[in-house]
Design an enzyme around this catalytic site. Structure first.
Site: not given
Ligand code: PMP
Length: 415
Positions: A201, A229, A259
């Site tokens: 991320s 992502h 997302k």
């Molecule tokens: N896994 C990754 C790699 C993320 O970037 C995120 C959110 N930033 C999440 C899980 C969590 O997902 P959510 O926003 O649906 O809680």
């Protein structure tokens, strides 16, 4: 009296955060998530209207009329809330329809949804692994993976980012430790899980799924990937990392609906028995109220929209290619990843902050990411693209970024 106890619990941490420049505040958007937004900006001289290069809504589906209409109709049909946990009264037709669609989209036998991706990671890892198990985790994995590992109480071996040799070393070390501490056990009783982001991320680079699959086979351990992502972004039709590489799937594929899908919720897709297991054992699935049926219906509709419009995924991928090539042509060292996250590493924390603020004054919202989110001295602008950014938007953004980086003094002036 009460207040002074509360102060004790909170003040020190807040003071420390302020002192180390890590105190968090929120920016306020005065318009919906889209490629262009209205920002309630705290930066003097910055316009309200900004081009947004910071969104996770990669396909920009949140404002499509027919998708908003479908969600509104689902509210009228199913009401505002679910009223119960999935295992009591919360499970409604839209929840099951969404799970069937996710399984189809991901090419798996079945799927289960959670209220967020965070809850999917925490619940899945802690259900699958216990204190006698071993987890191998990439050092740049998302916080929700780390929290899931902590909750599981499994023994965790962190391997160097995307370093397959280090991962194999960690597996060998863990097996050795297992045999030493449990002499009566044989190696067959060793239970291991490799877990990794599919797209990292903060760096936007990809996990090496083909090699990870080979390693899992060789060492007889499980593989779980987090496609938060990657879903809707990678592969010709947005199916994710396996479609991108043209290889087999991980044992456990996790993702989020918040997302590219532009709704809310997390999911796991895989074999039917895995899904049955999670329905029975994942505590963040069991002990919480089901997502509102209209949210499930919205995620379902949006997913079907992605399936019907692969050209939207292509548009995003074309934008990423164009933007990265444009930055590279000006000498910026931008990684060659097809993901929609583009890190522009600045290094110094203060400089990254100042450049981000200077860009906001030009009408470009690109956040600076600093320690502790990334390593010290690796501060960066983290740009993320949407399918609907026009070439004009991206050309403008590239020009302003290059000029702010090449002329840091003028971008510092007045900030
Ligand atoms: N896994 C990754 C790699 C993320 O970037 C995120 C959110 N930033 C999440 C899980 C969590 O997902 P959510 O926003 O649906 O809680």
């Amino acid at each position: 009296m009460q207040n002074s106890i509360l102060d004790k619990f909170t003040k020190e941490a807040l003071d420390a955060a302020r002192a180390s420049n890590t105190y968090r505040t929120m920016r306020l958007l005065e318009s919906p998530e889209a490629a262009h937004i209205e920002l309630h900006t705290a930066i003097e001289g910055a316009p309200r209207h900004q081009i947004l290069l910071a969104s996770n809504s990669y396909l920009d589906l949140a404002n499509i009329g027919e998708l908003k209409q479908a969600m509104a109709e689902a509210v009228l049909e199913w009401g505002t809330g679910s009223g119960g946990a999935r295992l009591t009264t919360g499970n409604k037709i839209p929840h099951e329809a969404l799970e069937a669609e996710i399984a189809k989209f991901k090419g798996e036998e079945a799927a289960i949804t959670f209220n967020t991706g965070y809850m999917a990671n925490v619940g899945t890892i802690s259900a699958l692994c216990g204190k006698n198990d071993f987890i191998f985790s990439d050092e740049l994995n998302h916080a929700s993976i780390i929290d899931g590992i902590r909750l599981s109480r499994a023994k965790c071996f962190v391997y160097k980012h995307n370093d397959m040799a280090d991962l194999e070393r960690a597996i060998a070390d863990a097996k050795k430790a297992f045999l030493e501490t449990a002499r009566e056990q044989s190696a067959e009783n060793f239970r291991g899980l490799i877990v990794t982001d599919a797209v990292f991320s903060m760096d936007g680079d990809l996990a090496n799924l083909p090699e990870l699959l080979q390693i899992t086979k060789k060492h007889e351990v499980l593989l779980m990937i987090d496609e938060a992502h990657a879903t809707g972004v990678l592969g010709r039709t947005g199916r994710g990392l396996a479609e991108h590489y043209g290889c087999a799937h991980a044992d456990i594929t996790l993702g989020t609906l918040s997302k590219a899908v532009a709704a809310e919720g997390g999911f796991v897709a895989g074999k039917q028995q895995l899904i049955d297991f999670l329905r029975n054992k994942a505590r963040s699935f069991i002990f919480t109220t089901a997502m509102a049926p209209a949210v499930a219906a919205s995620a379902h509709n949006n997913l079907k929209f992605i399936e019907a419009h692969p050209e939207r995924v292509q548009q995003l991928q074309d934008n990423v290619k164009f933007f990265c090539e444009r930055l590279r042509s000006e000498g910026l060292n931008v990684p060659t990843s097809p993901s929609a996250i583009i890190p522009i590493v600045i290094g110094d924390e203060a400089k990254a902050m100042h450049i981000s603020e200077a860009l906001q004054k030009e009408g470009l919202l690109i956040p600076a990411i600093r320690y502790p989110t990334v390593a010290k001295g690796a501060a960066r602008l983290r740009a993320s693209l949407m399918a609907t950014h026009t070439r004009k938007d991206l050309e403008f953004a590239a020009k302003k970024i290059i000029s702010a980086i090449n002329n840091p003094v003028s971008s510092l002036r007045g900030t």
